[in-house]
Design a protein around this motif. Sequence first.
Motif, PDB file in Angstrom:
ATOM      1  N   GLY A  64       0.749  -1.477   0.016  1.00 46.54           N
ATOM      2  CA  GLY A  64      -0.046   0.063  -0.190  1.00 46.54           C
ATOM      3  C   GLY A  64       0.756   1.324   0.041  1.00 46.54           C
ATOM      4  N   LYS A  65       1.813   1.205   0.868  1.00 43.25           N
ATOM      5  CA  LYS A  65       2.820   2.395   0.711  1.00 43.25           C
ATOM      6  C   LYS A  65       3.401   2.646  -0.593  1.00 43.25           C
ATOM      7  CE  LYS A  65       3.989   1.781   5.642  1.00 43.25           C
ATOM      8  NZ  LYS A  65       5.244   1.223   6.694  1.00 43.25           N
ATOM      9  N   VAL A  66       3.913   1.553  -1.144  1.00 43.06           N
ATOM     10  CA  VAL A  66       4.569   1.709  -2.462  1.00 43.06           C
ATOM     11  C   VAL A  66       3.407   2.277  -3.486  1.00 43.06           C
ATOM     12  CG1 VAL A  66       5.821   0.649  -4.349  1.00 43.06           C
ATOM     13  CG2 VAL A  66       6.129  -0.080  -1.843  1.00 43.06           C
ATOM     14  N   LEU A  67       2.293   1.696  -3.402  1.00 45.87           N
ATOM     15  CA  LEU A  67       1.146   2.146  -4.348  1.00 45.87           C
ATOM     16  C   LEU A  67       0.904   3.697  -3.973  1.00 45.87           C
ATOM     17  CD1 LEU A  67      -1.233   1.652  -6.378  1.00 45.87           C
ATOM     18  CD2 LEU A  67      -2.516   0.913  -4.165  1.00 45.87           C
ATOM     19  N   VAL A  68       0.712   4.479  -2.858  1.00 48.90           N
ATOM     20  CA  VAL A  68       0.402   5.595  -2.562  1.00 48.90           C
ATOM     21  C   VAL A  68       1.541   6.536  -3.001  1.00 48.90           C
ATOM     22  CG1 VAL A  68       0.011   7.057  -0.656  1.00 48.90           C
ATOM     23  CG2 VAL A  68      -1.249   4.956  -0.535  1.00 48.90           C
ATOM     24  N   GLU A  69       2.556   6.056  -2.925  1.00 51.24           N
ATOM     25  CA  GLU A  69       3.952   6.844  -3.211  1.00 51.24           C
ATOM     26  C   GLU A  69       4.059   6.978  -4.583  1.00 51.24           C
ATOM     27  OE1 GLU A  69       7.872   8.352  -4.091  1.00 51.24           O
ATOM     28  OE2 GLU A  69       6.849   6.590  -4.797  1.00 51.24           O
ATOM     29  N   ASP A  99       2.515  10.485   9.896  1.00 49.96           N
ATOM     30  CA  ASP A  99       3.695   9.497  10.112  1.00 49.96           C
ATOM     31  C   ASP A  99       4.176   9.174   9.034  1.00 49.96           C
ATOM     32  OD1 ASP A  99       3.646  10.215  12.929  1.00 49.96           O
ATOM     33  OD2 ASP A  99       3.116   8.401  13.627  1.00 49.96           O
ATOM     34  N   LEU A 100       3.112   8.475   8.214  1.00 49.61           N
ATOM     35  CA  LEU A 100       3.196   7.889   6.881  1.00 49.61           C
ATOM     36  C   LEU A 100       3.972   8.695   5.856  1.00 49.61           C
ATOM     37  CD1 LEU A 100       2.968   5.241   4.725  1.00 49.61           C
ATOM     38  CD2 LEU A 100       0.914   6.501   4.376  1.00 49.61           C
ATOM     39  N   LEU A 101       3.397  10.017   5.829  1.00 53.42           N
ATOM     40  CA  LEU A 101       3.866  11.132   4.773  1.00 53.42           C
ATOM     41  C   LEU A 101       5.272  11.483   5.135  1.00 53.42           C
ATOM     42  CD1 LEU A 101       0.489  12.904   3.904  1.00 53.42           C
ATOM     43  CD2 LEU A 101       1.649  10.846   2.499  1.00 53.42           C
ATOM     44  N   GLN A 102       5.606  11.590   6.550  1.00 52.75           N
ATOM     45  CA  GLN A 102       6.893  12.125   6.900  1.00 52.75           C
ATOM     46  C   GLN A 102       8.109  10.839   6.670  1.00 52.75           C
ATOM     47  OE1 GLN A 102       7.610  15.278   7.698  1.00 52.75           O
ATOM     48  NE2 GLN A 102       5.376  15.672   6.705  1.00 52.75           N
ATOM     49  N   SER A 103       7.521   9.877   6.852  1.00 55.37           N
ATOM     50  CA  SER A 103       8.740   8.833   6.580  1.00 55.37           C
ATOM     51  C   SER A 103       9.696   8.876   5.560  1.00 55.37           C
ATOM     52  CB  SER A 103       7.927   7.390   6.710  1.00 55.37           C
ATOM     53  OG  SER A 103       7.274   7.145   5.174  1.00 55.37           O
ATOM     54  N   LYS A 104      10.841   7.996   5.806  1.00 52.41           N
ATOM     55  CA  LYS A 104      12.001   8.267   4.746  1.00 52.41           C
ATOM     56  C   LYS A 104      11.518   7.862   3.421  1.00 52.41           C
ATOM     57  CE  LYS A 104      16.730   7.225   4.425  1.00 52.41           C
ATOM     58  NZ  LYS A 104      17.824   6.422   4.953  1.00 52.41           N
ATOM     59  N   ARG A 113       7.482  17.310  -5.158  1.00 52.53           N
ATOM     60  CA  ARG A 113       6.258  17.775  -5.100  1.00 52.53           C
ATOM     61  C   ARG A 113       5.919  19.022  -4.048  1.00 52.53           C
ATOM     62  NH1 ARG A 113       1.489  14.961  -6.055  1.00 52.53           N
ATOM     63  NH2 ARG A 113       0.612  16.992  -6.405  1.00 52.53           N
ATOM     64  N   GLY A 114       6.623  18.904  -2.768  1.00 50.76           N
ATOM     65  CA  GLY A 114       6.381  19.399  -1.784  1.00 50.76           C
ATOM     66  C   GLY A 114       5.335  19.068  -0.915  1.00 50.76           C
ATOM     67  N   GLU A 115       5.207  18.917   0.345  1.00 51.80           N
ATOM     68  CA  GLU A 115       4.679  18.404   1.528  1.00 51.80           C
ATOM     69  C   GLU A 115       3.108  18.965   1.323  1.00 51.80           C
ATOM     70  OE1 GLU A 115       5.911  18.671   5.456  1.00 51.80           O
ATOM     71  OE2 GLU A 115       7.894  18.106   5.103  1.00 51.80           O
ATOM     72  N   ASP A 116       2.848  20.178   0.978  1.00 54.26           N
ATOM     73  CA  ASP A 116       1.527  20.694   0.891  1.00 54.26           C
ATOM     74  C   ASP A 116       0.794  20.251  -0.169  1.00 54.26           C
ATOM     75  OD1 ASP A 116       2.054  22.235   3.487  1.00 54.26           O
ATOM     76  OD2 ASP A 116       2.525  24.023   2.153  1.00 54.26           O
ATOM     77  N   ALA A 117       1.501  19.984  -1.113  1.00 55.32           N
ATOM     78  CA  ALA A 117       0.860  19.567  -2.405  1.00 55.32           C
ATOM     79  C   ALA A 117       0.293  17.946  -2.458  1.00 55.32           C
ATOM     80  CB  ALA A 117       1.750  19.645  -3.833  1.00 55.32           C
ATOM     81  N   ILE A 118       1.274  17.302  -1.635  1.00 56.80           N
ATOM     82  CA  ILE A 118       0.844  15.728  -1.499  1.00 56.80           C
ATOM     83  C   ILE A 118      -0.284  15.818  -0.383  1.00 56.80           C
ATOM     84  CG2 ILE A 118       2.878  14.950  -2.594  1.00 56.80           C
ATOM     85  CD1 ILE A 118       3.794  14.271   0.147  1.00 56.80           C
ATOM     86  N   ALA A 119      -0.107  16.218   0.488  1.00 58.54           N
ATOM     87  CA  ALA A 119      -1.069  16.564   1.514  1.00 58.54           C
ATOM     88  C   ALA A 119      -2.626  16.817   1.151  1.00 58.54           C
ATOM     89  CB  ALA A 119      -0.676  17.159   3.123  1.00 58.54           C
ATOM     90  N   SER A 120      -2.632  17.847   0.554  1.00 56.31           N
ATOM     91  CA  SER A 120      -3.794  18.120  -0.143  1.00 56.31           C
ATOM     92  C   SER A 120      -4.617  17.250  -0.895  1.00 56.31           C
ATOM     93  CB  SER A 120      -3.591  19.630  -0.949  1.00 56.31           C
ATOM     94  OG  SER A 120      -2.839  19.243  -2.036  1.00 56.31           O
ATOM     95  N   GLN A 121      -3.923  16.161  -1.485  1.00 58.21           N
ATOM     96  CA  GLN A 121      -4.524  15.298  -2.357  1.00 58.21           C
ATOM     97  C   GLN A 121      -4.952  13.764  -1.650  1.00 58.21           C
ATOM     98  OE1 GLN A 121      -1.284  15.102  -5.256  1.00 58.21           O
ATOM     99  NE2 GLN A 121      -2.897  15.450  -6.856  1.00 58.21           N
TER     100      GLN A 121
END
Length: 569
Positions: A64-69, A99-104, A113-121
């Motif tokens: 799932g992590k690989v898919l989302v990324e 925690d997922l989005l801030q992981s390495k 893309r920037g943190e705000d851009a991916i968080a907004s989606q």
Amino acid sequence: MCACPSRDKSKVKDTHSRRTQPDMPPPSIALEDLMESTSKIETGIPEFFRGQKVFITGATGFMGKVLVEKLLRSCPELDTLYLLMRPKRGQQPEQRLNDLLQSKFFSRVRAERGEDAIASQIKVVEGDVSRLGLAISNAVREELCRNVSVVFHVAATVRFDEPLRNAVLLNTRGTRELLALAKDMTNLKALVHVSTLFANCQHNHLLEEVYPTNAEPEKLISCAEWMDDTWLNVLCPVLTEERPNTYVYTKSLAEKLVEEASKTLPVAIFRPSIVMSTLNEPTPSWVDNLNGPSVVVLSGGNGMLKKMLCHEEKVAHVVPADLAINAMITLAWYLAICKPSECTVLNFTPPDGFGLTWQRFNKNIVRFYHQMPFSASTCIPTLELCKSKVNVKLSHFYMMLWAYLADFVNGIMGHKKRFARLQIKVNSAIESLTYFTTNQWTCDTENVTRLLKSLNPVDDKSFNFDLRKIPWDDYIFEYGIGIRQYIMKDELSTIPAARKRVQWIRWIQTALSLVVLAGIMHVLFGSCLHQVEYLSFRLQTESPGTNSVVTAATDVFAADNSLLISSFV
């Protein structure tokens, strides 16, 4: 619009029972017919996902992590990712997402893309696949049914020793509940259900089709809901038959539900084999779980596994995680663009002749052990593949003795006793894998090949999943590096110290082995000498004249054994 060719009317099945989408062309095209055409699909994958709203279960799991990324990075213009999450270990879904989005693992997409851009989606959907209705609130359910166009059902329990009740409720009933939700999604274009290549592993040759089941999924779900554990435990071996565990059995039941839903839904079944670390994206050799071969590599590297039951000449059905995700995304794109009239099944495993054997796998892992040992190794890292069950059992017994000895020393020193417990877990985990390391399957992979050929040149580069071009030796070696780096949290800078540690362990084990051997020889020598002395006494009392002969024999025996002991020490 889709550039897929129209099909011969004699080949087209009745599709009036299927719900048609108002913004998509009605003709349905199967993969085999797609490959009969000379043109590829014009609409690219990122172009298709532009503006789409995607629902994903199992987003916090390995795949799932690989898919989302991958979706965030390679399909940046998608509208929304709805991620189903449940509270876990005191953390609410929102905190888990953060925690997922801030992981390495997400560092590359954050940088691009920037943190705000991916968080907004991304929107969190609080729910639980193991509960009725997925435990989604009515308001959120209405939003999903109104907006979602693509679904990836990745959530599952992958534990091989999962009790039948838990496996049925999560893997089978969870799939039923997801399909019920999908039937109310008015804009649904594609639903990809992630199964496993081994769902029907009782067959030697695995076809790209759904197999009959020995029980109706609905009836077994009902049994799991009301029957007590005693009766379920009695039924389990009868139901699973020749399958090795409840995981693959409940996955086969889920496939049957998906096939039935294909009459009204655009669904496909994706069957990856053993999914290991990433090959290239977003970073090479990334892995974060101990499923499958990871526990073997980790246990061998830490010295807790010396021998494993395995037929080294058999094929290891393993695939990189990023290539599997590329194939999943491509499959969803194909479903939406070409709308096949039947349930499409993909066996995602290397075609016959393009995989690797367990012998080759082990050779590269041992090479990794020698060059990059773990810092926490307690024994000399090694791994031997063995066909003899007796030898493997003896090896496990030997490792248990060392574990109990280590716990005894820890107890004297006031430390926690943990080695025996860990060794038991390791032995149990390795035992659950032997079915897959001692058997071999041939597989149809024609649908995978056809799907790969449908990609245009741009998508072929960005979403490639060609398993025929994997550099296996380098990949397996780097797989070991991934386990060292991402699971053991062992930075590469620790390698020189780890090598010195292993060298010290080798000297200590050699010294201890010699001490034990000398002790055994001393006991044997003392016992034999005692017998000779007793014989000498008997002969002396019965026949005094033979005393000098016995004395000489005793001296010779002692001299020979002293020489033998000195040769070992």
